[in-house]
Design an enzyme around this catalytic site. Sequence first.
Site, PDB file in Angstrom:
ATOM      1  N   GLU A  89     -36.614 -68.659  46.270  1.00 45.40           N
ATOM      2  CA  GLU A  89     -35.146 -68.696  46.256  1.00 45.40           C
ATOM      3  C   GLU A  89     -34.601 -69.469  45.073  1.00 45.40           C
ATOM      4  OE1 GLU A  89     -34.770 -69.207  51.039  1.00 45.40           O
ATOM      5  OE2 GLU A  89     -33.378 -70.266  49.753  1.00 45.40           O
ATOM      6  N   CYS A 103     -30.088 -74.286  41.243  1.00 43.14           N
ATOM      7  CA  CYS A 103     -31.081 -74.967  42.063  1.00 43.14           C
ATOM      8  C   CYS A 103     -32.322 -74.080  42.051  1.00 43.14           C
ATOM      9  CB  CYS A 103     -30.531 -75.132  43.478  1.00 43.14           C
ATOM     10  SG  CYS A 103     -31.740 -75.767  44.656  1.00 43.14           S
ATOM     11  N   CYS A 155     -44.260 -74.741  50.816  1.00 45.38           N
ATOM     12  CA  CYS A 155     -44.340 -76.187  50.636  1.00 45.38           C
ATOM     13  C   CYS A 155     -45.306 -76.721  51.673  1.00 45.38           C
ATOM     14  CB  CYS A 155     -42.948 -76.796  50.856  1.00 45.38           C
ATOM     15  SG  CYS A 155     -42.888 -78.588  50.604  1.00 45.38           S
ATOM     16  N   CYS A 207     -41.811 -81.311  56.412  1.00 48.10           N
ATOM     17  CA  CYS A 207     -40.652 -82.028  56.982  1.00 48.10           C
ATOM     18  C   CYS A 207     -40.100 -81.186  58.145  1.00 48.10           C
ATOM     19  CB  CYS A 207     -39.580 -82.235  55.919  1.00 48.10           C
ATOM     20  SG  CYS A 207     -40.181 -83.175  54.491  1.00 48.10           S
ATOM     21  N   CYS A 226     -36.848 -78.879  57.761  1.00 47.03           N
ATOM     22  CA  CYS A 226     -36.724 -78.017  56.585  1.00 47.03           C
ATOM     23  C   CYS A 226     -37.408 -76.669  56.793  1.00 47.03           C
ATOM     24  CB  CYS A 226     -37.339 -78.738  55.382  1.00 47.03           C
ATOM     25  SG  CYS A 226     -37.314 -77.763  53.863  1.00 47.03           S
ATOM     26  N   SER A 244     -35.833 -83.641  42.690  1.00 46.55           N
ATOM     27  CA  SER A 244     -35.749 -84.220  44.026  1.00 46.55           C
ATOM     28  C   SER A 244     -37.126 -84.225  44.674  1.00 46.55           C
ATOM     29  CB  SER A 244     -34.780 -83.384  44.868  1.00 46.55           C
ATOM     30  OG  SER A 244     -34.726 -83.867  46.188  1.00 46.55           O
ATOM     31  N   SER A 296     -35.523 -87.812  48.752  1.00 45.37           N
ATOM     32  CA  SER A 296     -35.152 -87.395  50.106  1.00 45.37           C
ATOM     33  C   SER A 296     -35.608 -88.496  51.051  1.00 45.37           C
ATOM     34  CB  SER A 296     -35.832 -86.069  50.443  1.00 45.37           C
ATOM     35  OG  SER A 296     -35.373 -85.085  49.549  1.00 45.37           O
ATOM     36  N   HIS A 331     -33.728 -89.913  54.053  1.00 51.11           N
ATOM     37  CA  HIS A 331     -33.436 -89.424  55.409  1.00 51.11           C
ATOM     38  C   HIS A 331     -33.656 -90.415  56.549  1.00 51.11           C
ATOM     39  CE1 HIS A 331     -32.865 -85.724  53.375  1.00 51.11           C
ATOM     40  NE2 HIS A 331     -34.101 -85.320  53.369  1.00 51.11           N
ATOM     41  N   CYS A 337     -31.886 -73.878  52.206  1.00 48.74           N
ATOM     42  CA  CYS A 337     -33.225 -74.461  52.235  1.00 48.74           C
ATOM     43  C   CYS A 337     -34.307 -73.569  52.823  1.00 48.74           C
ATOM     44  CB  CYS A 337     -33.204 -75.782  53.012  1.00 48.74           C
ATOM     45  SG  CYS A 337     -31.996 -76.912  52.379  1.00 48.74           S
TER      46      CYS A 337
HETATM   47  N1  SAH Z   1     -39.240 -81.249  48.234  1.00 49.58           N
HETATM   48  C1  SAH Z   1     -38.129 -81.808  47.561  1.00 49.58           C
HETATM   49  C2  SAH Z   1     -37.067 -80.823  47.118  1.00 49.58           C
HETATM   50  C3  SAH Z   1     -36.663 -79.718  48.045  1.00 49.58           C
HETATM   51  S1  SAH Z   1     -35.643 -80.026  49.449  1.00 49.58           S
HETATM   52  C4  SAH Z   1     -37.508 -82.911  48.394  1.00 49.58           C
HETATM   53  O1  SAH Z   1     -37.974 -83.143  49.501  1.00 49.58           O
HETATM   54  O2  SAH Z   1     -36.610 -83.582  47.927  1.00 49.58           O
HETATM   55  C5  SAH Z   1     -34.036 -80.362  48.842  1.00 49.58           C
HETATM   56  C6  SAH Z   1     -33.246 -81.254  49.768  1.00 49.58           C
HETATM   57  O3  SAH Z   1     -32.760 -80.552  50.929  1.00 49.58           O
HETATM   58  C7  SAH Z   1     -34.075 -82.405  50.285  1.00 49.58           C
HETATM   59  O4  SAH Z   1     -33.317 -83.590  50.288  1.00 49.58           O
HETATM   60  C8  SAH Z   1     -34.355 -81.955  51.700  1.00 49.58           C
HETATM   61  O5  SAH Z   1     -34.734 -83.034  52.492  1.00 49.58           O
HETATM   62  C9  SAH Z   1     -33.038 -81.312  52.082  1.00 49.58           C
HETATM   63  N2  SAH Z   1     -33.109 -80.448  53.256  1.00 49.58           N
HETATM   64  C10 SAH Z   1     -34.121 -79.653  53.648  1.00 49.58           C
HETATM   65  N3  SAH Z   1     -33.830 -79.030  54.798  1.00 49.58           N
HETATM   66  C11 SAH Z   1     -32.593 -79.426  55.141  1.00 49.58           C
HETATM   67  C12 SAH Z   1     -31.730 -79.112  56.235  1.00 49.58           C
HETATM   68  N4  SAH Z   1     -32.101 -78.277  57.190  1.00 49.58           N
HETATM   69  N5  SAH Z   1     -30.512 -79.707  56.262  1.00 49.58           N
HETATM   70  C13 SAH Z   1     -30.123 -80.554  55.277  1.00 49.58           C
HETATM   71  N6  SAH Z   1     -30.885 -80.883  54.226  1.00 49.58           N
HETATM   72  C14 SAH Z   1     -32.118 -80.337  54.160  1.00 49.58           C
END
Ligand code: SAH
Length: 346
Positions: free
Chosen positions: A89, A102, A109, A113, A116, A191, A214, A216, A333
């Site tokens: 994407e 982006c 991946c 997480c 995600c 990121s 990230s 969180h 995402c």
């Molecule tokens: N792997 C990298 C980059 C990709 S994710 C990282 O972890 O930073 C890009 C951002 O979107 C990250 O901050 C991730 O935690 C966030 N993200 C992923 N799924 C999400 C969701 N369902 N809601 C909100 N943010 C999300």
Amino acid sequence: MIDIRSLEIKEICELSEALGEKAFRGKQISEWLCRGASSFGEMTNLPASFRAKLEESCRISGLEVLRRLKSKDGTQKFLYGLDDGNAIETVFMKYKYGNSICISSQAGCRMGCVFCASGKNGLSRDLTPGEMAGQIQVTQALCCGEGERISHVVVMGTGEPFDNYENVRKFVRLINQEKGLGIGHRNITISTCGIVPRIADMASDMPQVNLAISLHAPNDAIRRGIMPIANKYPVSELIDACRSYAEKTHRRVTFEYAVTKGVNDSDECIRELASLLRGMLCHVNLIPLNPIEEGALESPGRKRAEEIREMLESLGIPATVRRTLGSDIDASCGQLRLSQSSRDTI
Ligand code: SAH
């Protein structure tokens, strides 16, 4: 076969010479790639005999538009098919300061997480530098008019960029080339979920590139419940690495915080977050969680995210609530890619 998209201009010039042509042909090839060309046949200012030679020894990694979604606000999402059948994407966004993209750094991946969608099927493979640069070249050709360009890049699509560090580093070199896409380091943001040793590597290898973490969660107990990487690198180590990064580069670190109901959104959590970050050159980007499955993690809503922003600000931590672009083509995402894998036709 050499993937020509993964080569720097000087390397394409050397290749042209090795194939018996003048070096400047390499610059012409690079110009075509920047304009989104996907075959040597399109490069009509190259001699036909040279194009034939290129076809024998080189390839241009493919990015085929499988799906294209356009939002009313100018955001466009692409699902690109790669040569080996993987799909990735890419999102194009219009901001006041310019066009932003982006990009994905991996197909899938392996970070796992829980909130995600990108990691739900695990990692398929790393993207090459050319496949990352190609997302910009092809998207720019499709979305930008004459004289218009993509000026800002965030590596926040599918994948963990620090799990594919060398390719991401070369990608940054590729897109930074003045006679290429010419994207300045300060306009690039990487990121990461927090692969700690790579933070120091980034500070020495590309100190002007922006770092986003990230985070969180403000502590290991919460973070380990949602991000497996936290079992490997505790929050204290992650924050120490970020403090060193900010001191060394004088660049502000962005902490992403997906606000999740009942998980990380209590007043107590936010106070803990503020004391964790106190004194660091940083900024918190609050993202109201985008739920990926029914009945699992939920967002407490934008209003709560705004309250948290005010609370952080009052505790001395600069914070913003991420603007949601493209909500009418909702597919955040990794959701587009996931829906593709259970779909036969486009
Ligand atoms: N792997 C990298 C980059 C990709 S994710 C990282 O972890 O930073 C890009 C951002 O979107 C990250 O901050 C991730 O935690 C966030 N993200 C992923 N799924 C999400 C969701 N369902 N809601 C909100 N943010 C999300």
